[in-house]
Design a protein around this motif. Structure first.
Motif, PDB file in Angstrom:
ATOM      1  N   MET A  59       3.558   6.938  46.761  1.00 30.25           N
ATOM      2  CA  MET A  59       4.654   6.894  46.345  1.00 30.25           C
ATOM      3  C   MET A  59       5.344   6.204  46.777  1.00 30.25           C
ATOM      4  N   PHE A  60       6.516   6.205  45.922  1.00 25.84           N
ATOM      5  CA  PHE A  60       7.735   5.570  46.405  1.00 25.84           C
ATOM      6  C   PHE A  60       9.027   5.584  45.170  1.00 25.84           C
ATOM      7  N   ARG A  61      10.002   5.236  45.455  1.00 24.89           N
ATOM      8  CA  ARG A  61      11.465   5.857  45.515  1.00 24.89           C
ATOM      9  C   ARG A  61      12.027   4.621  45.005  1.00 24.89           C
ATOM     10  N   ILE A  62      13.002   4.775  43.819  1.00 26.10           N
ATOM     11  CA  ILE A  62      14.158   3.828  43.110  1.00 26.10           C
ATOM     12  C   ILE A  62      15.308   4.852  43.597  1.00 26.10           C
ATOM     13  N   ASP A  63      16.193   3.495  44.122  1.00 29.28           N
ATOM     14  CA  ASP A  63      17.189   4.459  44.638  1.00 29.28           C
ATOM     15  C   ASP A  63      18.255   3.422  43.371  1.00 29.28           C
ATOM     16  N   ASN A  64      18.575   4.204  42.662  1.00 29.08           N
ATOM     17  CA  ASN A  64      20.045   3.689  42.299  1.00 29.08           C
ATOM     18  C   ASN A  64      20.812   3.476  42.503  1.00 29.08           C
ATOM     19  N   GLY A  65      21.558   3.798  43.751  1.00 30.64           N
ATOM     20  CA  GLY A  65      22.310   3.140  44.323  1.00 30.64           C
ATOM     21  C   GLY A  65      22.236   2.339  45.150  1.00 30.64           C
ATOM     22  N   TYR A  66      20.733   1.774  44.744  1.00 33.03           N
ATOM     23  CA  TYR A  66      21.351   0.179  46.141  1.00 33.03           C
ATOM     24  C   TYR A  66      22.226  -0.928  45.803  1.00 33.03           C
ATOM     25  N   HIS A  67      22.175  -1.042  44.483  1.00 33.71           N
ATOM     26  CA  HIS A  67      23.880  -2.406  44.999  1.00 33.71           C
ATOM     27  C   HIS A  67      25.098  -1.553  45.844  1.00 33.71           C
ATOM     28  N   ARG A  68      25.486  -0.174  45.971  1.00 41.15           N
ATOM     29  CA  ARG A  68      26.039   0.106  47.418  1.00 41.15           C
ATOM     30  C   ARG A  68      25.686  -0.444  48.499  1.00 41.15           C
ATOM     31  N   ALA A  69      24.347  -0.553  49.374  1.00 46.71           N
ATOM     32  CA  ALA A  69      24.118  -0.933  50.828  1.00 46.71           C
ATOM     33  C   ALA A  69      23.675  -2.420  50.228  1.00 46.71           C
ATOM     34  N   PHE A  83       7.324   2.450  49.410  1.00 43.27           N
ATOM     35  CA  PHE A  83       6.660   2.132  48.755  1.00 43.27           C
ATOM     36  C   PHE A  83       5.468   2.780  49.966  1.00 43.27           C
ATOM     37  N   LEU A  84       4.045   3.086  49.669  1.00 40.85           N
ATOM     38  CA  LEU A  84       3.398   3.413  50.455  1.00 40.85           C
ATOM     39  C   LEU A  84       2.217   3.930  49.901  1.00 40.85           C
ATOM     40  N   ILE A  85       0.652   3.343  50.614  1.00 42.39           N
ATOM     41  CA  ILE A  85      -0.171   4.268  50.250  1.00 42.39           C
ATOM     42  C   ILE A  85      -0.631   5.196  51.007  1.00 42.39           C
ATOM     43  N   ASP A  86      -1.540   6.373  50.807  1.00 40.26           N
ATOM     44  CA  ASP A  86      -2.565   6.970  51.436  1.00 40.26           C
ATOM     45  C   ASP A  86      -3.017   6.018  52.511  1.00 40.26           C
TER      46      ASP A  86
END
Length: 160
Positions: A59-69, A83-86
């Motif tokens: 899985m991976f995640r997309i952070d649409n608020g990345y610019h805030r952090a 981002f990770l693989i079993d």
């Protein structure tokens, strides 16, 4: 690799399989475990799954608020996170194959985005190598505030 790696947004049908994906104890500090993000969703983060021949392997995640952090990002540059693989599937080229698809996949799913950033811990050179092989470029800058220490800042240009 003759196996087929595909990407998909997380759907209810794929959630159970993703819940069973695990990383090794020494990788948890970099990514956490999938069940943690499933059980604690964050509003600006979209979960995507990595499949190998139709089987959920990561899985991976997309952070649409990345610019805030992250001061180096903008509203049109989301972040790639978690981002990770079993652990049973690592070492087969799945992560690199996934990264090579990200430019097209993310352009389709995030048409507003001009690029995607990620930070990779300096203590995780294997992951950095995968990201670079998959098309990310090193910005030559570091983010000193990572939870597990300083990180390299990488960028993947998109079509947006």
């Amino acid at each position: 690799m003759t196996d087929k790696v595909t990407l998909s947004p997380l759907t209810p049908e794929l959630t159970g399989a993703l819940r069973d994906v695990r990383v090794t104890d020494d990788q948890v500090m970099f990514s956490g475990q999938p069940f943690e993000v499933i059980d604690n969703p964050e509003p600006d983060l979209d979960i995507h799954v990595i499949l190998l021949n139709g089987q959920v392997v990561g899985m991976f995640r997309i952070d649409n608020g990345y610019h805030r952090a992250y001061a180096f990002a903008r509203p049109d540059t989301p972040g790639l996170r978690t981002f990770l693989i079993d652990q049973q599937m690592q070492g087969r080229g799945i992560a690199t194959a996934c990264c090579k698809q990200l430019q097209s996949y993310l352009s389709d799913h995030y048409p507003h985005a001009t690029a995607v950033f990620l930070t990779v811990n300096l203590q995780n050179p294997r992951a950095r190598k995968v990201y670079l092989a998959g098309g990310f470029g090193d910005t030559g800058k570091e983010w000193p505030y990572g939870d597990a220490g300083p990180q390299n800042i990488l960028r993947l240009n998109l079509g947006g």
